[in-house]
Structures are given as C-alpha cells and as structure tokens.
Design an enzyme around this catalytic site. Structure first.
Site, mmCIF file in Angstrom:
data_model
loop_
_atom_site.group_PDB
_atom_site.id
_atom_site.type_symbol
_atom_site.label_atom_id
_atom_site.label_comp_id
_atom_site.label_asym_id
_atom_site.label_seq_id
_atom_site.Cartn_x
_atom_site.Cartn_y
_atom_site.Cartn_z
ATOM 1 N N HIS A 160 -3.061 5.100 2.471
ATOM 2 C CA HIS A 160 -2.274 5.396 1.412
ATOM 3 C C HIS A 160 -2.325 6.328 0.311
ATOM 4 O O HIS A 160 -1.203 6.649 -0.558
ATOM 5 C CB HIS A 160 -2.284 3.898 0.705
ATOM 6 C CG HIS A 160 -3.225 3.925 -0.372
ATOM 7 N ND1 HIS A 160 -4.336 3.411 0.036
ATOM 8 C CD2 HIS A 160 -3.287 4.148 -1.625
ATOM 9 C CE1 HIS A 160 -5.197 3.380 -1.136
ATOM 10 N NE2 HIS A 160 -4.694 4.125 -2.005
HETATM 11 C C1 UD1 Z 1 -1.656 3.754 -6.514
HETATM 12 C C2 UD1 Z 1 -2.670 4.673 -7.189
HETATM 13 C C3 UD1 Z 1 -3.700 4.821 -6.198
HETATM 14 C C4 UD1 Z 1 -4.075 3.687 -5.892
HETATM 15 C C5 UD1 Z 1 -3.155 2.768 -5.321
HETATM 16 C C6 UD1 Z 1 -3.539 1.367 -4.851
HETATM 17 C C7 UD1 Z 1 -1.728 6.192 -8.814
HETATM 18 C C8 UD1 Z 1 -1.665 7.885 -9.002
HETATM 19 N N1 UD1 Z 1 -2.072 6.137 -7.471
HETATM 20 O O1 UD1 Z 1 -0.965 4.756 -5.564
HETATM 21 O O2 UD1 Z 1 -5.033 5.546 -6.906
HETATM 22 O O3 UD1 Z 1 -5.174 3.766 -4.835
HETATM 23 O O4 UD1 Z 1 -2.075 2.691 -6.232
HETATM 24 O O5 UD1 Z 1 -2.685 0.682 -3.819
HETATM 25 O O6 UD1 Z 1 -1.971 5.430 -9.814
HETATM 26 N N2 UD1 Z 1 5.954 1.142 -3.631
HETATM 27 C C9 UD1 Z 1 6.714 0.249 -3.112
HETATM 28 N N3 UD1 Z 1 6.316 -1.117 -3.696
HETATM 29 C C10 UD1 Z 1 5.371 -1.447 -4.675
HETATM 30 C C11 UD1 Z 1 4.591 -0.348 -5.131
HETATM 31 C C12 UD1 Z 1 4.929 1.120 -4.483
HETATM 32 O O7 UD1 Z 1 7.712 0.260 -2.278
HETATM 33 O O8 UD1 Z 1 5.259 -2.567 -5.353
HETATM 34 C C13 UD1 Z 1 6.102 2.410 -3.038
HETATM 35 C C14 UD1 Z 1 7.202 3.193 -4.054
HETATM 36 O O9 UD1 Z 1 8.046 3.826 -2.944
HETATM 37 C C15 UD1 Z 1 6.465 4.315 -4.585
HETATM 38 C C16 UD1 Z 1 5.219 4.327 -3.739
HETATM 39 O O10 UD1 Z 1 5.125 3.249 -2.936
HETATM 40 O O11 UD1 Z 1 7.308 5.356 -4.927
HETATM 41 C C17 UD1 Z 1 3.949 4.863 -4.320
HETATM 42 O O12 UD1 Z 1 3.392 4.031 -5.265
HETATM 43 P P1 UD1 Z 1 2.636 4.302 -6.544
HETATM 44 O O13 UD1 Z 1 2.392 3.219 -7.409
HETATM 45 O O14 UD1 Z 1 3.369 5.520 -7.266
HETATM 46 O O15 UD1 Z 1 1.489 4.949 -6.007
HETATM 47 P P2 UD1 Z 1 0.444 4.262 -4.914
HETATM 48 O O16 UD1 Z 1 0.672 5.047 -3.569
HETATM 49 O O17 UD1 Z 1 0.679 2.706 -4.728
HETATM 50 N N1 UDP Z 2 -6.465 -4.733 0.595
HETATM 51 C C1 UDP Z 2 -5.775 -5.795 0.597
HETATM 52 N N2 UDP Z 2 -4.748 -5.829 1.593
HETATM 53 C C2 UDP Z 2 -4.363 -4.753 2.340
HETATM 54 C C3 UDP Z 2 -5.222 -3.603 2.363
HETATM 55 C C4 UDP Z 2 -6.303 -3.702 1.121
HETATM 56 O O1 UDP Z 2 -5.982 -6.781 0.069
HETATM 57 O O2 UDP Z 2 -3.387 -4.888 3.188
HETATM 58 C C5 UDP Z 2 -7.561 -4.600 -0.443
HETATM 59 C C6 UDP Z 2 -8.916 -4.071 0.185
HETATM 60 O O3 UDP Z 2 -9.653 -4.911 0.712
HETATM 61 C C7 UDP Z 2 -9.453 -3.589 -1.400
HETATM 62 C C8 UDP Z 2 -8.409 -3.335 -2.203
HETATM 63 O O4 UDP Z 2 -7.217 -3.832 -1.272
HETATM 64 O O5 UDP Z 2 -10.077 -4.583 -1.967
HETATM 65 C C9 UDP Z 2 -8.186 -1.525 -1.973
HETATM 66 O O6 UDP Z 2 -7.035 -1.285 -2.708
HETATM 67 P P1 UDP Z 2 -6.324 0.107 -2.141
HETATM 68 O O7 UDP Z 2 -6.897 0.568 -0.768
HETATM 69 O O8 UDP Z 2 -4.964 -0.039 -2.378
HETATM 70 O O9 UDP Z 2 -6.743 1.062 -3.544
HETATM 71 P P2 UDP Z 2 -7.967 2.048 -3.520
HETATM 72 O O10 UDP Z 2 -8.990 1.206 -3.662
HETATM 73 O O11 UDP Z 2 -8.117 3.031 -2.676
HETATM 74 O O12 UDP Z 2 -7.585 2.450 -5.177
#
Ligand code: UD1
Ligand code: UDP
Length: 361
Positions: A199
């Site tokens: 992601h």
């Molecule tokens: C964010 C965090 C990242 C973290 C991740 C955990 C930042 C800069 N990034 O990344 O550090 O590892 O969360 O998963 O804060 N979207 C949906 N539904 C949702 C949320 C997001 O469809 O509920 C889609 C939207 O198109 C959005 C994109 O995902 O634009 C990215 O979401 P965003 O919250 O900006 O960043 P993440 O990639 O989720």
């Molecule tokens: N995770 C989850 N469901 C999924 C994928 C990941 O519950 O489908 C959990 C994973 O086990 C870990 C956490 O989400 O505990 C990590 O979150 P993410 O990878 O979104 O963010 P990051 O740790 O990179 O910030």
C-alpha cells in the site's frame, strides 16, 4: 485528561494495546478519530474486533492530498483541543493523522507524547519519514519501540530525559492474541502460500514498481506453485485498476485477491504463510514475531533488527530479486532468535501508561 488521536488502520491496532494499559491503570483518556480511513475494512472492523473505545469526536476528514488532509485535520483538531484542554496528547505512528495531532497540539501549548518514536527509513522525502521526524522534534515524551529507534533520537540531539525505551505496542497485542490467532479459521492453512500486502505510495503510485510486484507474484504462483493470498488496500486496488494490472492478478489461478481482512485474520495469514511479502511497516515486524520470514518490497526498513537476524530481505520492487529472495529465505536455515526480546516482551503499553501517569502527577 489524556487525548489520543487516531485515524488509520495501524493506529487503531496500536490504540487497542494502549487502551488496555490505560484502562488497567485507571488513567482517564478520550479518543479522537480524524476520519483518514473510513471504509469498513480499514476502520470500523477494528473497533468491533478489538473492542476499541469509541471516539468522542470524529472529524470526517477522509481522503485527499497531503495538504488537504493535514490542513483540514489541523483546523478541526484545534476546536476539539480547545474544548477538552487535554493534559497530554498521545499520537501513535507516522501517518498524516499523527502529524496533525502533534502539530495542532504543540502550537496550542499542549504536551505531545509520540508512540513509536525514532523509527527512521533514511528516505528523507518519504511521507511517513517526514511525519516521524517532525512529530519527534515537537514531542515532550518519546516512546521508542526498539534500541535502534532510541539511538536515532539521541543522534538527532533530542534530550535523553525525554526519550524512553518502552518496546513495541503492536508486539503486546500479538502475545495477548495468541489463542485468538490459533482459533480463527484460515482457509489456506496447510497450503504452500505467501501472504502479500502492498500500500506504500512509493509502490502504488509508480506504474513500473507496481508492475514489477505484480510480475513477481504471477511468477511465484505460476512457476513456483505458490498460492498468493493478497488482501487489497483500496489505494492499491484503485491503482492496479488504473494501470490495467488488476486483470493480470484476477486471471492468475492461484492468486487470491480479497478485501482487507480483520486483524486476527491478518496475523493468522502471516503466521501460517511460508513467506510474507509486504511494504507494510507493522506487518514486517508481526511476521518476524510469528516466525515467518519476510521479503520487504522496499529498499530499506525501519525494523533493522529483522534484517540483522537474517529473517527479512528488503529488495525493492524488482521482480527477479523478489522471487530470488523468496527462494533464499526458504533454502537457508534461519537463525534461532527470540524476536520479542527486541520489542519489549509484551509490556510496552504498560511501561507507556506508567510513564504517562508519572508525568501527569
Ligand atoms: C496511510 C498512511 C500510511 C499508512 C497507511 C496504513 C499517510 C501519509 N499515509 O496510507 O503511512 O501506512 O495509511 O494503511 O498518512 N482510501 C479508501 N478508503 C479508505 C481510506 C483510503 O478508498 O478508507 C483510498 C483513497 O483513494 C485514498 C487512498 O486510499 O486517496 C490513500 O489513503 P490515505 O489515507 O491518503 O493513505 P494510505 O495509503 O491509506
Ligand atoms: N492488516 C490487517 N488487515 C489486512 C492487512 C493488514 O489487519 O488486510 C494489519 C497488519 O496485520 C498490521 C497492520 O494492519 O497489524 C499494518 O497496517 P498497514 O500495513 O496498513 O500500515 P503500516 O504498518 O505500514 O503503517
């Protein structure tokens, strides 16, 4: 009273551990949700599954550019802070929600505590790295999950009296959930499979990098007979679709795409997999604790101990190197280690709660 800011999946998971320790010690706190994540599978599922405390304010910020997201959070958080006048604001992790939580608070004169302080990727332009550095440098209390993280903070000139080596709050969860992990159904149990999550913006928003990851997964499934278990973060699903790569994955017989799964299911998938392939921060460490080797789909990692112990190979998104790394990890004998010794042996949140209580009194 304490105020904790969350907004994204990994923050909800960290909140589970913190809330347990604060409850046990009778420390009063409230939770504020920025709304950065809002899909059921990235948000509500964790409140239900982990029985999280319900937010007293939901800011409904949603998705958008960094400027939109952080700016809107700042404005809305100010109002909440004004109303609650917290004695301390706790921000877990390195997301935009954590940055806004810290920045809005410090400018209003509230002390900030950072859970997961000191992690560094050494990639100065990575969004999470920018967030972490800024949060650490405005925090009053810095809770470092590992010795490396602790040392990073000292090197950056932060006074040692503000830094505490606590261990990792996510590790606390795994220990506590051992039985639940055993009990949850894994439809792939016993199969030769890899568990994959992707992601990171650096991978999803770059066609070549994402294409190379897809290529590697197809190779692993077709040439090496792996089942590929791959819950898709919505960001990844959107980008795969935009780049015309989603059908390549859908058409491969042994690639099992699905919506993001719950927390215990994710741990179970990681535990039973031959290898975890991921660019997630949290999942690398979880796999290590659950004794599954990891191929990290990034060039660097913040969890250096996983690499030093020989259990994690960071390769970046090069398809042949990904496939090679999988073979290397399966062929070599991995050193016997106790991963928990790096992460505080399950008592991180308890230590944090103790330190916060002392600070408040
Ligand atoms: C964010 C965090 C990242 C973290 C991740 C955990 C930042 C800069 N990034 O990344 O550090 O590892 O969360 O998963 O804060 N979207 C949906 N539904 C949702 C949320 C997001 O469809 O509920 C889609 C939207 O198109 C959005 C994109 O995902 O634009 C990215 O979401 P965003 O919250 O900006 O960043 P993440 O990639 O989720
Ligand atoms: N995770 C989850 N469901 C999924 C994928 C990941 O519950 O489908 C959990 C994973 O086990 C870990 C956490 O989400 O505990 C990590 O979150 P993410 O990878 O979104 O963010 P990051 O740790 O990179 O910030």
């Amino acid at each position: 009273m304490l105020l904790i800011v969350v907004g994204t999946r990994p923050q909800h998971i960290k909140l589970a551990s913190l809330a347990r320790a604060l409850n046990r010690q009778g420390i009063e706190y409230v939770v504020v949700h920025t709304g950065q994540h809002y899909d059921y599978e990235l948000d509500e599922i964790f409140f239900e599954e982990l029985d999280l405390p319900r937010p007293i304010a939901h800011l409904g910020v949603g998705s958008g550019s960094h400027g939109y997201q952080t700016g809107t959070m700042l404005m809305r958080l100010e109002k909440v802070y004004k109303r609650f006048k917290p004695k301390m604001i706790i921000v877990p992790g390195d997301t935009n929600s954590a940055l806004a939580g810290a920045l809005a608070g410090v400018k209003m004169g509230f002390p900030i505590a950072h859970v997961e302080a000191g992690l560094r990727s050494r990639l100065p332009y990575m969004a999470e790295e920018v967030n972490r550095v800024l949060i650490d440098h405005v925090s009053e209390m810095l809770f470092a999950p590992t010795e490396y993280a602790y040392a990073n903070l000292l090197k950056e000139g932060i006074d040692f009296s503000r830094i505490f080596l606590t261990g990792d709050v996510m590790a606390d969860n795994i220990i506590l959930f051992e039985k639940r992990i055993d009990e949850i159904f894994n439809e792939f149990h016993g199969e030769k499979y890899v568990y994959v999550t992707v992601h990171r913006a650096e991978n999803t928003d770059n066609y070549l990098r994402l294409r190379n990851i897809v290529k590697a997964l197809v190779k692993l499934s077709k040439e090496q007979d792996f089942t590929v278990v791959f819950p898709l973060h919505p960001r990844t699903q959107n980008k795969l679709s935009e780049y015309g790569l989603l059908n390549t994955l859908r058409n491969a017989e042994n690639i099992k795409l699905m919506k993001p799964v719950g927390y215990v299911k994710s741990l179970r998938y990681a535990r039973d997999a031959r290898i975890v392939l991921t660019d997630s921060g949290g999942l690398q460490k979880e796999a290590f604790i659950l004794r599954t080797p990891i191929v990290t789909l990034r060039e660097t990692t913040e969890w250096i101990e996983t690499v030093e112990c020989g259990w994690n190979i960071p390769v970046g998104p090069d398809s042949s190197r990904i496939v090679e790394a999988v073979s290397t990890l399966l062929e070599k004998e991995l050193p016997e280690v106790d991963p928990l010794k790096f992460y505080g042996s399950g008592r991180a949140s308890e230590r944090i709660a103790n330190l916060v209580r002392e600070y408040l009194s």
